[in-house]
Design a protein around this motif. Structure first.
Motif, PDB file in Angstrom:
ATOM      1  N   SER A 274      17.947  -2.032  60.067  1.00 18.55           N
ATOM      2  CA  SER A 274      17.423  -3.348  59.700  1.00 18.55           C
ATOM      3  C   SER A 274      16.967  -3.357  58.248  1.00 18.55           C
ATOM      4  N   ALA A 275      16.828  -4.571  57.712  1.00 17.93           N
ATOM      5  CA  ALA A 275      16.350  -4.776  56.347  1.00 17.93           C
ATOM      6  C   ALA A 275      15.759  -6.180  56.262  1.00 17.93           C
ATOM      7  N   GLY A 276      15.155  -6.497  55.114  1.00 23.99           N
ATOM      8  CA  GLY A 276      14.539  -7.815  54.933  1.00 23.99           C
ATOM      9  C   GLY A 276      14.920  -8.425  53.598  1.00 23.99           C
ATOM     10  N   VAL A 277      14.544  -9.679  53.400  1.00 24.60           N
ATOM     11  CA  VAL A 277      14.872 -10.385  52.162  1.00 24.60           C
ATOM     12  C   VAL A 277      13.636 -10.707  51.317  1.00 24.60           C
ATOM     13  N   LEU A 278      12.439 -10.302  51.766  1.00 26.78           N
ATOM     14  CA  LEU A 278      11.211 -10.686  51.067  1.00 26.78           C
ATOM     15  C   LEU A 278      10.560  -9.564  50.272  1.00 26.78           C
ATOM     16  N   GLY A 279      11.126  -8.359  50.292  1.00 25.99           N
ATOM     17  CA  GLY A 279      10.599  -7.294  49.460  1.00 25.99           C
ATOM     18  C   GLY A 279       9.308  -6.664  49.916  1.00 25.99           C
ATOM     19  N   HIS A 280       9.218  -6.305  51.197  1.00 26.35           N
ATOM     20  CA  HIS A 280       8.036  -5.613  51.724  1.00 26.35           C
ATOM     21  C   HIS A 280       8.328  -4.121  51.907  1.00 26.35           C
ATOM     22  N   ASP A 281       8.943  -3.499  50.922  1.00 27.43           N
ATOM     23  CA  ASP A 281       9.387  -2.116  51.049  1.00 27.43           C
ATOM     24  C   ASP A 281       8.266  -1.166  51.463  1.00 27.43           C
ATOM     25  N   ASP A 282       8.612  -0.322  52.446  1.00 29.44           N
ATOM     26  CA  ASP A 282       7.735   0.740  52.966  1.00 29.44           C
ATOM     27  C   ASP A 282       6.587   0.230  53.832  1.00 29.44           C
ATOM     28  N   ASP A 283       6.506  -1.072  54.075  1.00 28.96           N
ATOM     29  CA  ASP A 283       5.480  -1.570  55.003  1.00 28.96           C
ATOM     30  C   ASP A 283       5.852  -1.176  56.428  1.00 28.96           C
ATOM     31  N   PRO A 284       4.862  -0.806  57.251  1.00 29.29           N
ATOM     32  CA  PRO A 284       5.147  -0.497  58.663  1.00 29.29           C
ATOM     33  C   PRO A 284       5.314  -1.789  59.453  1.00 29.29           C
TER      34      PRO A 284
ATOM     35  N   ALA B 228       9.798  -0.866  56.359  1.00 29.22           N
ATOM     36  CA  ALA B 228      10.594  -1.982  55.865  1.00 29.22           C
ATOM     37  C   ALA B 228      11.336  -1.602  54.583  1.00 29.22           C
ATOM     38  N   ARG B 229      12.466  -2.271  54.375  1.00 26.29           N
ATOM     39  CA  ARG B 229      13.217  -2.104  53.133  1.00 26.29           C
ATOM     40  C   ARG B 229      13.893  -3.423  52.790  1.00 26.29           C
TER      41      ARG B 229
END
Length: 276
Positions: free
Chosen positions: A35-45, A66-67
């Motif tokens: 999975s990945a995201g579009v909002l830029g919350h990298d490394d958040d659990p 998150a990545r």
């Protein structure tokens, strides 16, 4: 040969996306699901609610981090499954070359349904939406497989996820619903005798059986049993007569397909459960 990448795309990659990926991995063995995201919350659990919800479904996402979606991930993914149409629009705009491989989960399941983001909602909403996501995944699997390479290994899907004949489903579901009703009735009749912890365990096992056997695409039983689980979690032992009566009222609906109206009514009732 390496497995094809199936990428689940969410907003922050801390809620619906890792939950959807975990549920897909449990059902789909012919692809590498991430999975990945579009909002830029990298490394958040993942959010605490997402972790707790997956624990209720016997899945562990606590180690997920998150990545952000990248050009490299977009190019590598054989199929990109967006959790909702808004996320899909953002991804298609940012990664136009990947646009033909971006689909929403609802689209793959043959519906326009977007599961709302339960961020900042109570755990009951998370459970209900997670069960609904699982239903959409079950409906989407045939189309998902169509996007995988022809050389992909066949899925080792647990037998519990195969849809039994309709008559068997109806009979087993009715039997499980009756079992729950009997347990609640006995607890109400003998409050000082019944071991509520043991009774609750049996109720949850029966709910597992019922939630895994939808009568059709419009049956909201997975979400409804998720709400019932939340109600049980909010019911301290020993349960009061009022809470047992409320549980009994809710269980009446389990033997038949659950309508959106019934789901909405019980969801509203759950909001005031602690005062029941």
């Amino acid at each position: 040969m390496a497995l094809a990448l199936l990428l689940v795309l969410g907003a922050a990659d801390t809620g619906r996306a890792p939950m959807t990926a975990a549920m897909l991995r449990r059902r789909l063995r012919a692809a590498r699901v991430e999975s990945a995201g579009v909002l830029g919350h990298d490394d958040d659990p993942p959010t605490g609610e997402a972790i707790a919800t997956m624990e209720q479904m016997r899945l562990d996402i606590a180690d997920h981090r998150a990545r952000t979606m990248t050009e490299e991930l977009a190019a590598e993914a054989t199929l990109i499954v967006a959790v909702d149409s808004g996320t899909a629009r953002v991804a298609r705009a940012r990664f136009p070359e990947a646009a033909p491989r971006i689909r929403t989960l609802g689209e793959l399941a043959g519906t326009q349904r977007d599961i709302p983001d339960p961020f900042k909602m109570q755990i009951g909403a998370w459970l209900a939406y997670a069960r609904e996501i699982d239903q959409l995944i079950a409906a989407a699997l045939p189309r998902i497989r169509e996007h995988l390479p022809v050389h992909a290994a066949p899925d080792d899907e647990p037998a519990a996820f195969f849809e039994p004949p309709a008559v068997t489903v109806a009979a087993e579901r009715s039997e499980a619903a009756q079992r729950i009703a009997q347990l609640i009735a006995v607890a109400a009749q003998m409050p000082g005798v019944v071991d509520w912890a043991a009774a609750r365990g049996q109720i949850e096992a029966a709910l597992d059986r019922i939630g895994a056997t939808p009568a059709g695409p419009g049956d909201m039983v997975a979400a409804y049993t998720g709400l019932l689980r939340a109600a049980l979690a909010l019911t301290p032992p020993p349960p009061s007569p009022g809470k047992l009566a409320a549980l009994a009222d809710a269980v009446v609906h389990l033997a038949a397909p659950i309508t959106t109206e019934a789901l909405a009514a019980f969801s509203a009732r759950l909001g005031g459960w602690t005062s029941t």
